[in-house]
Design a protein around this motif. Structure first.
Motif, PDB file in Angstrom:
ATOM      1  N   SER A 138      55.681  65.676  21.059  1.00 41.98           N
ATOM      2  CA  SER A 138      56.575  66.763  21.484  1.00 41.98           C
ATOM      3  C   SER A 138      55.802  67.719  22.377  1.00 41.98           C
ATOM      4  N   GLN A 139      56.435  68.238  23.361  1.00 43.72           N
ATOM      5  CA  GLN A 139      55.881  69.166  24.362  1.00 43.72           C
ATOM      6  C   GLN A 139      55.009  68.479  25.405  1.00 43.72           C
ATOM      7  N   LEU A 140      54.919  67.148  25.365  1.00 45.81           N
ATOM      8  CA  LEU A 140      54.151  66.443  26.391  1.00 45.81           C
ATOM      9  C   LEU A 140      55.090  65.896  27.451  1.00 45.81           C
ATOM     10  N   ASP A 141      54.645  65.972  28.698  1.00 47.18           N
ATOM     11  CA  ASP A 141      55.411  65.373  29.787  1.00 47.18           C
ATOM     12  C   ASP A 141      55.174  63.864  29.774  1.00 47.18           C
ATOM     13  N   PRO A 142      55.889  63.100  30.618  1.00 47.53           N
ATOM     14  CA  PRO A 142      55.714  61.637  30.597  1.00 47.53           C
ATOM     15  C   PRO A 142      54.263  61.180  30.811  1.00 47.53           C
ATOM     16  N   ILE A 143      53.511  61.862  31.672  1.00 50.87           N
ATOM     17  CA  ILE A 143      52.107  61.485  31.894  1.00 50.87           C
ATOM     18  C   ILE A 143      51.297  61.738  30.621  1.00 50.87           C
ATOM     19  N   GLY A 144      51.534  62.883  29.986  1.00 46.52           N
ATOM     20  CA  GLY A 144      50.858  63.191  28.725  1.00 46.52           C
ATOM     21  C   GLY A 144      51.195  62.186  27.642  1.00 46.52           C
ATOM     22  N   CYS A 145      52.465  61.746  27.605  1.00 46.02           N
ATOM     23  CA  CYS A 145      52.876  60.720  26.631  1.00 46.02           C
ATOM     24  C   CYS A 145      52.143  59.414  26.886  1.00 46.02           C
ATOM     25  N   ASP A 154      44.086  52.631  21.571  1.00 44.24           N
ATOM     26  CA  ASP A 154      42.654  52.440  21.341  1.00 44.24           C
ATOM     27  C   ASP A 154      42.296  52.663  19.873  1.00 44.24           C
ATOM     28  N   LYS A 155      42.856  53.709  19.263  1.00 43.15           N
ATOM     29  CA  LYS A 155      42.577  53.989  17.850  1.00 43.15           C
ATOM     30  C   LYS A 155      43.137  52.879  16.961  1.00 43.15           C
ATOM     31  N   SER A 156      44.255  52.290  17.365  1.00 41.06           N
ATOM     32  CA  SER A 156      44.900  51.280  16.518  1.00 41.06           C
ATOM     33  C   SER A 156      44.078  49.995  16.435  1.00 41.06           C
ATOM     34  N   GLU A 157      43.069  49.850  17.285  1.00 39.82           N
ATOM     35  CA  GLU A 157      42.189  48.681  17.179  1.00 39.82           C
ATOM     36  C   GLU A 157      41.393  48.715  15.880  1.00 39.82           C
ATOM     37  N   ASN A 158      41.154  49.929  15.354  1.00 42.53           N
ATOM     38  CA  ASN A 158      40.387  50.086  14.118  1.00 42.53           C
ATOM     39  C   ASN A 158      41.265  50.454  12.923  1.00 42.53           C
ATOM     40  N   ILE A 159      42.572  50.535  13.138  1.00 40.02           N
ATOM     41  CA  ILE A 159      43.508  50.933  12.085  1.00 40.02           C
ATOM     42  C   ILE A 159      44.528  49.819  11.930  1.00 40.02           C
ATOM     43  N   GLU A 160      44.792  49.450  10.709  1.00 35.30           N
ATOM     44  CA  GLU A 160      45.707  48.338  10.457  1.00 35.30           C
ATOM     45  C   GLU A 160      47.140  48.674  10.865  1.00 35.30           C
ATOM     46  N   THR A 161      47.616  49.888  10.509  1.00 38.85           N
ATOM     47  CA  THR A 161      49.011  50.244  10.750  1.00 38.85           C
ATOM     48  C   THR A 161      49.108  51.661  11.316  1.00 38.85           C
ATOM     49  N   VAL A 162      49.890  51.798  12.373  1.00 35.96           N
ATOM     50  CA  VAL A 162      50.201  53.116  12.927  1.00 35.96           C
ATOM     51  C   VAL A 162      51.707  53.300  12.813  1.00 35.96           C
ATOM     52  N   TRP A 163      52.104  54.364  12.141  1.00 38.37           N
ATOM     53  CA  TRP A 163      53.524  54.716  12.051  1.00 38.37           C
ATOM     54  C   TRP A 163      53.737  55.900  12.977  1.00 38.37           C
ATOM     55  N   TRP A 164      54.612  55.722  13.935  1.00 39.29           N
ATOM     56  CA  TRP A 164      54.867  56.772  14.911  1.00 39.29           C
ATOM     57  C   TRP A 164      56.358  57.072  14.892  1.00 39.29           C
ATOM     58  N   ILE A 165      56.701  58.210  14.355  1.00 36.28           N
ATOM     59  CA  ILE A 165      58.100  58.646  14.324  1.00 36.28           C
ATOM     60  C   ILE A 165      58.354  59.426  15.606  1.00 36.28           C
ATOM     61  N   THR A 166      59.372  59.010  16.359  1.00 37.37           N
ATOM     62  CA  THR A 166      59.609  59.641  17.654  1.00 37.37           C
ATOM     63  C   THR A 166      61.064  59.524  18.085  1.00 37.37           C
ATOM     64  N   ASN A 167      61.451  60.459  18.917  1.00 36.32           N
ATOM     65  CA  ASN A 167      62.732  60.384  19.625  1.00 36.32           C
ATOM     66  C   ASN A 167      62.483  60.212  21.121  1.00 36.32           C
ATOM     67  N   ASN A 168      61.230  60.109  21.505  1.00 34.68           N
ATOM     68  CA  ASN A 168      60.832  60.092  22.905  1.00 34.68           C
ATOM     69  C   ASN A 168      61.001  58.691  23.493  1.00 34.68           C
ATOM     70  N   LEU A 169      61.736  58.599  24.598  1.00 36.52           N
ATOM     71  CA  LEU A 169      61.999  57.299  25.218  1.00 36.52           C
ATOM     72  C   LEU A 169      60.741  56.679  25.818  1.00 36.52           C
ATOM     73  N   THR A 170      59.835  57.498  26.385  1.00 35.34           N
ATOM     74  CA  THR A 170      58.586  56.965  26.947  1.00 35.34           C
ATOM     75  C   THR A 170      57.780  56.262  25.867  1.00 35.34           C
ATOM     76  N   VAL A 171      57.685  56.892  24.716  1.00 36.07           N
ATOM     77  CA  VAL A 171      56.947  56.281  23.606  1.00 36.07           C
ATOM     78  C   VAL A 171      57.670  55.025  23.151  1.00 36.07           C
ATOM     79  N   LYS A 172      58.983  55.127  22.962  1.00 35.74           N
ATOM     80  CA  LYS A 172      59.778  54.001  22.470  1.00 35.74           C
ATOM     81  C   LYS A 172      59.628  52.773  23.372  1.00 35.74           C
ATOM     82  N   GLU A 173      59.627  52.993  24.682  1.00 39.29           N
ATOM     83  CA  GLU A 173      59.529  51.873  25.625  1.00 39.29           C
ATOM     84  C   GLU A 173      58.148  51.214  25.616  1.00 39.29           C
ATOM     85  N   ASN A 174      57.118  51.958  25.231  1.00 41.98           N
ATOM     86  CA  ASN A 174      55.751  51.447  25.320  1.00 41.98           C
ATOM     87  C   ASN A 174      55.171  50.957  23.996  1.00 41.98           C
ATOM     88  N   ILE A 175      55.918  51.039  22.931  1.00 42.47           N
ATOM     89  CA  ILE A 175      55.430  50.581  21.630  1.00 42.47           C
ATOM     90  C   ILE A 175      55.984  49.176  21.384  1.00 42.47           C
TER      91      ILE A 175
END
Length: 193
Positions: A138-145, A154-175
């Motif tokens: 939240s509060q990030l522009d598309p470049i910031g997202c 990059d962090k998820s390479e060392n983490i088994e599971t990342v849960w990302w709750i979002t309403n942001n379309l930029t995030v949704k399209e890239n996950i």
């Protein structure tokens, strides 16, 4: 009578010796307690030393993340008695956190949070298998997202599971793997994409 008083004097003498011994133990305990309070207390030497080590580690990790979000910017945390100040130096100018835009503040905040995450893992020597993000973008522009998505990938390479709750379309399209949830007639339901 003399025998009775002699016995009472002996009993009192023994009790006095016991009290003196107890008093010595209490004084030694108090001295040890005072030593540790001085060492660990608000004005002690160890607490600032330990905090300075943590702050130094946080600054190193935070600068790693800051470098992913900003160009020519350094952000550091400074220990100032009981508080921590944030120093921002960008393009040759010292800035105050309050002068940053909402998105810039959010990037600094995210960098601090991720550095704290790294610090907790390092200090506890425990590897976390889960990272939960709740509308962190939240509060990030598309470049910031996009920058944030790269950092989290990059962090998820060392983490088994990342849960990302979002309403942001930029995030949704890239996950790549996602569960989409919508409210339908007051009920939350998983919907197919």
């Amino acid at each position: 009578e003399i025998t009775k008083y002699s016995n009472e004097i002996e009993i009192l003498s023994n009790e006095t010796k016991t009290l003196e011994d107890d008093n010595k133990v209490l004084i030694e305990s108090r001295n040890i307690s005072d030593f540790f309070y001085k060492l660990l207390g608000a004005k002690g030497e160890l607490r600032p030393y330990l905090l300075s080590k943590d702050i130094a580690y946080l600054n190193t990790r935070m600068q790693f993340y800051i470098g992913r979000f900003f160009k020519n910017t350094e952000v550091s945390l400074l220990l100032n008695n009981a508080s921590i100040d944030i120093k921002i130096y960008s393009d040759g100018i010292t800035k105050n956190i309050s002068s940053l835009s909402g998105g810039e503040k959010k990037r600094v905040d995210i960098s601090i949070q991720l550095a704290l995450y790294d610090l907790i893992q390092t200090v506890s020597q425990v590897r976390f298998n889960l990272l939960c993000l709740d509308e962190i973008e939240s509060q990030l522009d598309p470049i910031g997202c996009e920058q944030l998505i790269e950092v989290i990938e990059d962090k998820s390479e060392n983490i088994e599971t990342v849960w990302w709750i979002t309403n942001n379309l930029t995030v949704k399209e890239n996950i790549p793997n996602k569960i989409i949830v919508k409210k339908v007639l007051g009920k939350t339901e998983i919907v197919e994409e």
